[in-house]
Design a protein around this motif. Sequence first.
Motif, PDB file in Angstrom:
ATOM      1  N   GLY A 206      -7.605   3.456   5.699  1.00 16.77           N
ATOM      2  CA  GLY A 206      -7.066   3.832   4.398  1.00 16.77           C
ATOM      3  C   GLY A 206      -5.922   2.911   4.009  1.00 16.77           C
ATOM      4  O   GLY A 206      -5.831   2.440   2.863  1.00 16.77           O
ATOM      5  N   ALA A 207      -5.051   2.618   4.966  1.00 13.17           N
ATOM      6  CA  ALA A 207      -3.934   1.700   4.710  1.00 13.17           C
ATOM      7  C   ALA A 207      -4.437   0.275   4.497  1.00 13.17           C
ATOM      8  O   ALA A 207      -3.877  -0.470   3.682  1.00 13.17           O
ATOM      9  CB  ALA A 207      -2.940   1.754   5.866  1.00 13.17           C
ATOM     10  N   SER A 208      -5.490  -0.110   5.191  1.00 12.28           N
ATOM     11  CA  SER A 208      -6.081  -1.433   4.964  1.00 12.28           C
ATOM     12  C   SER A 208      -6.577  -1.558   3.527  1.00 12.28           C
ATOM     13  O   SER A 208      -6.431  -2.613   2.902  1.00 12.28           O
ATOM     14  CB  SER A 208      -7.247  -1.687   5.932  1.00 12.28           C
ATOM     15  N   CYS A 209      -7.151  -0.480   3.010  1.00 13.19           N
ATOM     16  CA  CYS A 209      -7.638  -0.503   1.622  1.00 13.19           C
ATOM     17  C   CYS A 209      -6.493  -0.701   0.632  1.00 13.19           C
ATOM     18  O   CYS A 209      -6.673  -1.356  -0.393  1.00 13.19           O
ATOM     19  CB  CYS A 209      -8.397   0.783   1.306  1.00 13.19           C
ATOM     20  N   VAL A 210      -5.326  -0.154   0.926  1.00  9.15           N
ATOM     21  CA  VAL A 210      -4.176  -0.370   0.043  1.00  9.15           C
ATOM     22  C   VAL A 210      -3.907  -1.867  -0.075  1.00  9.15           C
ATOM     23  O   VAL A 210      -3.727  -2.401  -1.173  1.00  9.15           O
ATOM     24  CB  VAL A 210      -2.914   0.359   0.559  1.00  9.15           C
ATOM     25  N   LEU A 211      -3.905  -2.557   1.054  1.00  7.72           N
ATOM     26  CA  LEU A 211      -3.650  -3.998   1.025  1.00  7.72           C
ATOM     27  C   LEU A 211      -4.794  -4.769   0.387  1.00  7.72           C
ATOM     28  O   LEU A 211      -4.581  -5.621  -0.471  1.00  7.72           O
ATOM     29  CB  LEU A 211      -3.397  -4.517   2.442  1.00  7.72           C
ATOM     30  N   ILE A 212      -6.024  -4.493   0.796  1.00  7.14           N
ATOM     31  CA  ILE A 212      -7.181  -5.240   0.294  1.00  7.14           C
ATOM     32  C   ILE A 212      -7.326  -5.091  -1.219  1.00  7.14           C
ATOM     33  O   ILE A 212      -7.597  -6.070  -1.917  1.00  7.14           O
ATOM     34  CB  ILE A 212      -8.483  -4.798   0.999  1.00  7.14           C
ATOM     35  N   PHE A 213      -7.135  -3.890  -1.734  1.00  5.92           N
ATOM     36  CA  PHE A 213      -7.421  -3.656  -3.152  1.00  5.92           C
ATOM     37  C   PHE A 213      -6.192  -3.712  -4.048  1.00  5.92           C
ATOM     38  O   PHE A 213      -6.328  -3.976  -5.239  1.00  5.92           O
ATOM     39  CB  PHE A 213      -8.163  -2.329  -3.326  1.00  5.92           C
ATOM     40  N   SER A 214      -5.015  -3.476  -3.507  1.00  9.18           N
ATOM     41  CA  SER A 214      -3.825  -3.454  -4.350  1.00  9.18           C
ATOM     42  C   SER A 214      -3.033  -4.759  -4.310  1.00  9.18           C
ATOM     43  O   SER A 214      -2.431  -5.145  -5.301  1.00  9.18           O
ATOM     44  CB  SER A 214      -2.923  -2.290  -3.936  1.00  9.18           C
ATOM     45  N   VAL A 215      -3.033  -5.434  -3.159  1.00 10.08           N
ATOM     46  CA  VAL A 215      -2.312  -6.711  -3.041  1.00 10.08           C
ATOM     47  C   VAL A 215      -3.219  -7.736  -2.366  1.00 10.08           C
ATOM     48  O   VAL A 215      -2.931  -8.261  -1.292  1.00 10.08           O
ATOM     49  CB  VAL A 215      -0.957  -6.560  -2.298  1.00 10.08           C
ATOM     50  N   ALA A 216      -4.325  -8.028  -3.025  1.00  5.02           N
ATOM     51  CA  ALA A 216      -5.358  -8.898  -2.467  1.00  5.02           C
ATOM     52  C   ALA A 216      -4.865 -10.307  -2.178  1.00  5.02           C
ATOM     53  O   ALA A 216      -5.426 -10.997  -1.332  1.00  5.02           O
ATOM     54  CB  ALA A 216      -6.558  -8.964  -3.410  1.00  5.02           C
ATOM     55  N   SER A 217      -3.796 -10.742  -2.838  1.00  6.99           N
ATOM     56  CA  SER A 217      -3.304 -12.102  -2.623  1.00  6.99           C
ATOM     57  C   SER A 217      -2.327 -12.205  -1.451  1.00  6.99           C
ATOM     58  O   SER A 217      -1.917 -13.306  -1.090  1.00  6.99           O
ATOM     59  CB  SER A 217      -2.630 -12.627  -3.888  1.00  6.99           C
ATOM     60  N   SER A 218      -1.986 -11.093  -0.844  1.00  6.27           N
ATOM     61  CA  SER A 218      -1.072 -11.127   0.300  1.00  6.27           C
ATOM     62  C   SER A 218      -1.769 -11.741   1.515  1.00  6.27           C
ATOM     63  O   SER A 218      -2.933 -11.448   1.782  1.00  6.27           O
ATOM     64  CB  SER A 218      -0.625  -9.709   0.653  1.00  6.27           C
ATOM     65  N   PRO A 219      -1.058 -12.562   2.285  1.00  2.73           N
ATOM     66  CA  PRO A 219      -1.644 -13.079   3.529  1.00  2.73           C
ATOM     67  C   PRO A 219      -2.067 -11.944   4.473  1.00  2.73           C
ATOM     68  O   PRO A 219      -3.028 -12.086   5.222  1.00  2.73           O
ATOM     69  CB  PRO A 219      -0.520 -13.911   4.148  1.00  2.73           C
ATOM     70  N   LEU A 220      -1.377 -10.813   4.406  1.00  7.39           N
ATOM     71  CA  LEU A 220      -1.688  -9.681   5.278  1.00  7.39           C
ATOM     72  C   LEU A 220      -2.986  -8.976   4.900  1.00  7.39           C
ATOM     73  O   LEU A 220      -3.508  -8.183   5.668  1.00  7.39           O
ATOM     74  CB  LEU A 220      -0.535  -8.671   5.238  1.00  7.39           C
ATOM     75  N   SER A 221      -3.510  -9.291   3.704  1.00  4.88           N
ATOM     76  CA  SER A 221      -4.731  -8.669   3.195  1.00  4.88           C
ATOM     77  C   SER A 221      -5.981  -9.510   3.417  1.00  4.88           C
ATOM     78  O   SER A 221      -7.086  -9.062   3.124  1.00  4.88           O
ATOM     79  CB  SER A 221      -4.602  -8.438   1.682  1.00  4.88           C
ATOM     80  N   GLN A 222      -5.806 -10.718   3.897  1.00  8.52           N
ATOM     81  CA  GLN A 222      -6.932 -11.644   4.008  1.00  8.52           C
ATOM     82  C   GLN A 222      -7.899 -11.216   5.116  1.00  8.52           C
ATOM     83  O   GLN A 222      -7.503 -10.578   6.087  1.00  8.52           O
ATOM     84  CB  GLN A 222      -6.425 -13.063   4.218  1.00  8.52           C
ATOM     85  N   PRO A 223      -9.178 -11.556   4.965  1.00  7.34           N
ATOM     86  CA  PRO A 223     -10.189 -11.103   5.924  1.00  7.34           C
ATOM     87  C   PRO A 223      -9.849 -11.368   7.385  1.00  7.34           C
ATOM     88  O   PRO A 223     -10.026 -10.479   8.230  1.00  7.34           O
ATOM     89  CB  PRO A 223     -11.444 -11.873   5.492  1.00  7.34           C
ATOM     90  N   ALA A 224      -9.356 -12.557   7.702  1.00  7.14           N
ATOM     91  CA  ALA A 224      -9.021 -12.850   9.102  1.00  7.14           C
ATOM     92  C   ALA A 224      -7.949 -11.897   9.604  1.00  7.14           C
ATOM     93  O   ALA A 224      -8.004 -11.449  10.763  1.00  7.14           O
ATOM     94  CB  ALA A 224      -8.557 -14.294   9.250  1.00  7.14           C
TER      95      ALA A 224
END
Length: 164
Positions: free
Chosen positions: A48-66
């Motif tokens: 759920g927390a991963s989704c916050v990063l992936i969908f809300s701050v997609a440009s963050s380095p912490l949200s990148q697939p790797a």
Amino acid sequence: MRHFFSRHQPPVHVGRGLIAGIGGLVAIAAVGALTHFVGHPLLMAPFGASCVLIFSVASSPLSQPANVVGGHVIATLVGLILRTVFPNEWWAVAIAVGAAIALMAALRLTHPPAGANPLVVFSADPGFEFLLFPVLTGSLILVAIGALFHRFARVEYPLVRKPA
């Protein structure tokens, strides 16, 4: 004292916030539905927390697939290994979380939601198959849905590394 409560995030258009929420809804719904079909649990709270990063701050380095996949795998592996070595005590959980953070940072695969994975491991006491189901499989699905969703929303994800 006010700086503790100041918002540093730039304003977000309400439509962009709704799109991020819909992305999280779609991703968790898809992973939950797949759980039903494959017969293996694919959901865990840190997703759920991963989704916050992936969908809300997609440009963050912490949200990148790797970072998403690598962070979850690293933190879970640390938790699983240390759970076999240490008793299920608060101090052992603290060591596992600290070690997971240190290893993610050293490998440049930091993903903050994955910091919860050692807590999940020590609480549930799963076997090493937990690394495959739900961790690896679930995080790969989240990233794939994030990439597809952002393509339709016209948001760059994953970021394309530009040559220096």
